[in-house]
Design a protein around this motif. Structure first.
Motif, mmCIF file in Angstrom:
data_model
loop_
_atom_site.group_PDB
_atom_site.id
_atom_site.type_symbol
_atom_site.label_atom_id
_atom_site.label_comp_id
_atom_site.label_asym_id
_atom_site.label_seq_id
_atom_site.Cartn_x
_atom_site.Cartn_y
_atom_site.Cartn_z
ATOM 1 N N TYR A 157 0.878 -1.166 0.000
ATOM 2 C CA TYR A 157 0.000 0.000 0.000
ATOM 3 C C TYR A 157 0.916 1.216 0.000
ATOM 4 C CZ TYR A 157 -2.974 3.812 1.343
ATOM 5 O OH TYR A 157 -3.604 5.036 1.350
ATOM 6 N N ALA A 158 0.836 2.020 -1.054
ATOM 7 C CA ALA A 158 1.841 3.068 -1.280
ATOM 8 C C ALA A 158 1.597 4.351 -0.507
ATOM 9 C CB ALA A 158 1.939 3.378 -2.771
ATOM 10 N N GLY A 159 0.420 4.513 0.122
ATOM 11 C CA GLY A 159 0.211 5.697 0.948
ATOM 12 C C GLY A 159 1.096 5.640 2.181
ATOM 13 N N ASP A 160 1.893 6.682 2.412
ATOM 14 C CA ASP A 160 2.892 6.602 3.477
ATOM 15 C C ASP A 160 3.083 7.950 4.165
ATOM 16 O OD1 ASP A 160 4.914 5.561 5.114
ATOM 17 O OD2 ASP A 160 6.477 6.026 3.662
ATOM 18 N N ALA A 213 -3.764 13.061 2.295
ATOM 19 C CA ALA A 213 -2.422 13.065 2.877
ATOM 20 C C ALA A 213 -1.388 12.626 1.844
ATOM 21 C CB ALA A 213 -2.387 12.144 4.091
ATOM 22 N N GLY A 214 -0.244 13.266 1.884
ATOM 23 C CA GLY A 214 0.828 12.947 0.941
ATOM 24 C C GLY A 214 1.846 12.026 1.568
ATOM 25 N N GLY A 215 2.812 12.622 2.258
ATOM 26 C CA GLY A 215 3.816 11.828 2.949
ATOM 27 C C GLY A 215 5.061 11.608 2.134
ATOM 28 N N ASN A 216 5.726 10.500 2.444
ATOM 29 C CA ASN A 216 7.104 10.314 2.008
ATOM 30 C C ASN A 216 7.264 9.822 0.578
ATOM 31 O OD1 ASN A 216 7.834 10.844 4.755
ATOM 32 N ND2 ASN A 216 7.237 8.755 5.243
ATOM 33 N N LYS A 217 6.259 9.142 0.019
ATOM 34 C CA LYS A 217 6.464 8.454 -1.255
ATOM 35 C C LYS A 217 5.668 9.058 -2.406
ATOM 36 C CE LYS A 217 7.802 4.025 0.762
ATOM 37 N NZ LYS A 217 7.671 2.559 0.676
ATOM 38 N N VAL A 218 5.261 10.305 -2.253
ATOM 39 C CA VAL A 218 4.462 10.953 -3.290
ATOM 40 C C VAL A 218 5.224 11.032 -4.605
ATOM 41 C CG1 VAL A 218 3.436 13.155 -3.987
ATOM 42 C CG2 VAL A 218 2.994 12.229 -1.714
ATOM 43 N N ILE A 219 6.518 11.270 -4.551
ATOM 44 C CA ILE A 219 7.297 11.459 -5.772
ATOM 45 C C ILE A 219 7.183 10.259 -6.706
ATOM 46 C CG2 ILE A 219 9.423 10.620 -4.663
ATOM 47 C CD1 ILE A 219 10.988 12.526 -6.440
ATOM 48 N N LYS A 220 7.026 9.060 -6.153
ATOM 49 C CA LYS A 220 6.940 7.844 -6.965
ATOM 50 C C LYS A 220 5.514 7.342 -7.134
ATOM 51 C CE LYS A 220 9.063 3.296 -7.561
ATOM 52 N NZ LYS A 220 10.087 2.338 -7.049
ATOM 53 N N TYR A 221 4.703 7.429 -6.062
ATOM 54 C CA TYR A 221 3.399 6.772 -6.083
ATOM 55 C C TYR A 221 2.197 7.724 -6.025
ATOM 56 C CZ TYR A 221 6.245 2.675 -4.906
ATOM 57 O OH TYR A 221 7.176 1.670 -4.909
ATOM 58 N N GLY A 222 2.418 8.986 -5.710
ATOM 59 C CA GLY A 222 1.308 9.908 -5.570
ATOM 60 C C GLY A 222 0.769 9.939 -4.147
ATOM 61 N N PRO A 239 13.519 7.983 -7.015
ATOM 62 C CA PRO A 239 13.449 7.314 -5.716
ATOM 63 C C PRO A 239 12.019 7.255 -5.202
ATOM 64 C CG PRO A 239 15.159 9.013 -5.745
ATOM 65 C CD PRO A 239 14.304 9.219 -6.964
ATOM 66 N N ALA A 240 11.788 6.380 -4.242
ATOM 67 C CA ALA A 240 10.487 6.345 -3.580
ATOM 68 C C ALA A 240 10.312 7.571 -2.700
ATOM 69 C CB ALA A 240 10.353 5.075 -2.748
ATOM 70 N N SER A 241 11.402 8.033 -2.095
ATOM 71 C CA SER A 241 11.344 9.196 -1.196
ATOM 72 C C SER A 241 12.596 10.039 -1.347
ATOM 73 C CB SER A 241 11.241 8.755 0.272
ATOM 74 O OG SER A 241 10.121 7.949 0.507
ATOM 75 N N GLU A 251 12.477 32.502 14.870
ATOM 76 C CA GLU A 251 13.213 31.291 14.535
ATOM 77 C C GLU A 251 12.475 30.538 13.440
ATOM 78 O OE1 GLU A 251 15.004 28.672 17.545
ATOM 79 O OE2 GLU A 251 14.048 29.975 19.028
ATOM 80 N N TRP A 252 13.179 29.633 12.773
ATOM 81 C CA TRP A 252 12.540 28.780 11.780
ATOM 82 C C TRP A 252 13.237 27.416 11.750
ATOM 83 C CZ3 TRP A 252 16.490 31.921 10.774
ATOM 84 C CH2 TRP A 252 17.509 31.459 9.952
ATOM 85 N N ILE A 253 12.473 26.409 11.384
ATOM 86 C CA ILE A 253 12.976 25.051 11.189
ATOM 87 C C ILE A 253 12.373 24.556 9.889
ATOM 88 C CG2 ILE A 253 12.946 22.670 12.068
ATOM 89 C CD1 ILE A 253 12.642 23.892 14.885
ATOM 90 N N ALA A 254 13.190 23.960 9.023
ATOM 91 C CA ALA A 254 12.693 23.488 7.730
ATOM 92 C C ALA A 254 12.955 21.994 7.566
ATOM 93 C CB ALA A 254 13.349 24.260 6.593
ATOM 94 N N TYR A 255 11.935 21.294 7.130
ATOM 95 C CA TYR A 255 12.035 19.864 6.821
ATOM 96 C C TYR A 255 10.894 19.534 5.878
ATOM 97 C CZ TYR A 255 8.329 19.621 10.338
ATOM 98 O OH TYR A 255 7.166 19.822 11.039
ATOM 99 N N GLY A 256 10.898 18.366 5.288
ATOM 100 C CA GLY A 256 9.765 18.011 4.449
ATOM 101 C C GLY A 256 10.140 17.200 3.241
ATOM 102 N N HIS A 257 9.240 17.221 2.262
ATOM 103 C CA HIS A 257 9.296 16.318 1.119
ATOM 104 C C HIS A 257 9.944 17.043 -0.062
ATOM 105 C CE1 HIS A 257 6.583 14.306 3.815
ATOM 106 N NE2 HIS A 257 5.656 15.232 3.657
ATOM 107 N N ALA A 258 11.254 17.051 -0.089
ATOM 108 C CA ALA A 258 11.983 17.814 -1.101
ATOM 109 C C ALA A 258 11.709 17.299 -2.501
ATOM 110 C CB ALA A 258 13.484 17.754 -0.811
#
Length: 476
Positions: free
Chosen positions: A141-144, A161-170, A260-262, A381-388
């Motif tokens: 199941y590709a939703g992650d 929801a998107g998450g980690n594997k959107v680049i490969k699976y949507g 990549p998957a992520s 302050e700022w913190i950056a992270y996410g699905h590049a």
């Protein structure tokens, strides 16, 4: 327009009718529980006041949901659907009181169809349980989403929801084939089916994905599965700074020829915050920034060649070190650091806004530089992270503990959004608009589109009882 927000209070007679239909054990008026279930992960100090439901319901079946909605529709009682409460937009906030409907008891996986490669679930199933059951049958199941160990699939669908594997699976919507939906008047219908192609009528399945619970209540979902890749490897590439890390992202595809998957990003502050929260050193913890790159393949020799190629390519473009995780324990260690950052922000700070900005992938370097410039100029302050890999960055802006912290954050948001629009960006990539962001929708959508959303809402829900006060501002 004001009369669509005119609701009735829940009387003793209405409570008795609900108990008769779904069982007294599924009806709760305890004040402590009402407060606990009347919000999601957005801190309550982000709002102008505390919003609390009058009644908490725990349906156990589609029939229960239908009976609840029939009563609510008849008496014009607002109903707020709630999943696991992991949302980040105030989507589960009972903005007009009334009923909160929790789906924790509708938590069954109903079918795994290996011939048609589908899995059918109720909305209260934890997303990771779907992934585990699929994997037991050699399927994926590709939703992650990063919240997959806690979030419910119904909430994932409601927010797309998107998450980690959107680049490969949507995103989650790309995994959907069919939905059973209870409409606001209590009627039950199915959208879609196990078919992979269907243009009979309108595509209500994907209209529901990301609709944030304002159109109907999802009671069953049919999700796509695919063969589980036999091998996967995670690489953690440490870079001296944010710019070099982000600049490398498109090189993976253009020079490496790989999807990549992520591809996940953490800046230096996110890495250090994860270390502090987990009370342990994380790989690349002292780096200026890091990328997590996940590769999947059925061929062991080929995946080894791929991660060696990515390792060499990353060092060519400035990586100072590359960690390879090819065992469960090493993979868990890397992903634990990434997934802990949102929790760490909530644990160590109380005055912040978690942003869910999405831009064309080529604009990610400029987005992060702009966030830095605006935050520094405002003394924040700022913190950056996410699905590049898909351009969806979770930048958190943090205010000092001061009397005007709300105003400072709001002013910074408006300046950031103005620049975001120029980049072709948008307000939310996966967390949704909900109650938290609805006031900013006017910056990103024109009046014609905002009015169209309202018309669609009222076509489904003419009494405006289902999750009212979300997604767009109405005149009150």
């Amino acid at each position: 327009m004001n009369d669509i927000f005119s609701y009735n209070k829940i009387t003793a007679e209405i409570t008795a009718a609900l108990k008769e239909k779904i069982g007294a054990h599924n009806v709760c008026a305890d004040e402590e529980k009402l407060e606990a279930y009347s919000h999601d992960e957005v801190p309550q100090n982000a709002y102008d006041k505390k919003y609390t439901a009058e009644l908490l319901l725990f349906p156990e079946s589609t029939e229960h949901v239908s009976e609840i909605m029939k009563i609510a529709y008849e008496h014009k009682i607002p109903v707020t659907p709630r999943g696991a409460g992991t949302g980040l937009s105030g989507g589960a906030l009972p903005a007009w009181g009334g009923i909160v409907m929790s789906f924790e008891k509708m938590n069954r996986i109903l079918e795994l169809d290996e011939e048609n490669l589908t899995i059918t679930t109720e909305p209260g199933v934890v997303t990771a349980e779907i992934s585990r059951m699929a994997a037991q049958h050699g399927l994926l199941y590709a939703g992650d989403p990063c919240s997959g160990d806690a979030s419910f699939i119904g909430g994932n669908i409601a927010e797309n929801a998107g998450g980690n594997k959107v680049i490969k699976y949507g995103a989650t919507g790309a995994q959907l084939l069919a939905l059973e939906v209870v409409l606001p008047d209590g009627s039950v219908t199915w959208f879609g089916g196990k078919r992979r192609k269907d243009v009979t009528g309108l595509d209500f399945v994907h209209l529901m994905a990301g609709s944030e619970g304002i159109l109907g209540i999802i009671t069953k979902a049919v999700l796509k599965l695919m063969p589980l890749p036999r091998h996967s490897v995670d690489l953690l590439a440490a870079f001296p700074d944010t710019q070099s890390a982000i600049d490398f992202v498109p090189r993976i595809i253009t020079e490496g020829g790989l999807i990549p998957a992520s591809i996940e990003f953490l800046d230096h502050k996110a890495l250090k915050l994860a270390e502090k929260y987990l009370n342990t050193e994380v790989p690349a913890g002292n780096a200026g920034a890091a990328l997590i790159i996940q590769l999947e393949n059925n061929d062991a020799d080929l995946i080894e060649k791929e991660f060696e190629e990515i390792g060499k390519l990353s060092q060519k473009h400035g990586a100072v070190e590359v960690y390879v995780a090819d065992t469960r324990s090493t993979k868990d260690r890397i992903w634990q650091a990434r997934k802990s950052v949102p929790e760490a922000v909530s644990f160590f700070y109380s005055r912040y806004t978690k942003e869910d900005l999405a831009v064309p992938t080529a604009m990610v370097p400029r987005l992060l530089e702009m966030i830095r410039e605006k935050a520094e100029a405002d003394g924040l302050e700022w913190i950056a992270y996410g699905h590049a890999g898909d351009g969806n960055m979770h930048c958190t802006i943090i205010s000092p503990d001061c009397a005007d912290w709300h105003e400072r954050l709001h002013a910074a948001q408006e300046r950031i959004y103005a620049e975001l629009i120029k980049m072709g960006g948008t307000l939310s990539g996966e967390h949704g608009i909900g109650f938290k962001r609805k006031g900013y929708m006017k910056f990103f959508l024109d009046e014609a589109q905002l009015e169209l959303i309202k018309r669609v809402k009222l076509a489904f829900d003419p009494r405006n009882i289902l999750n009212p006060g979300k997604l767009v501002d109405w005149e009150r």
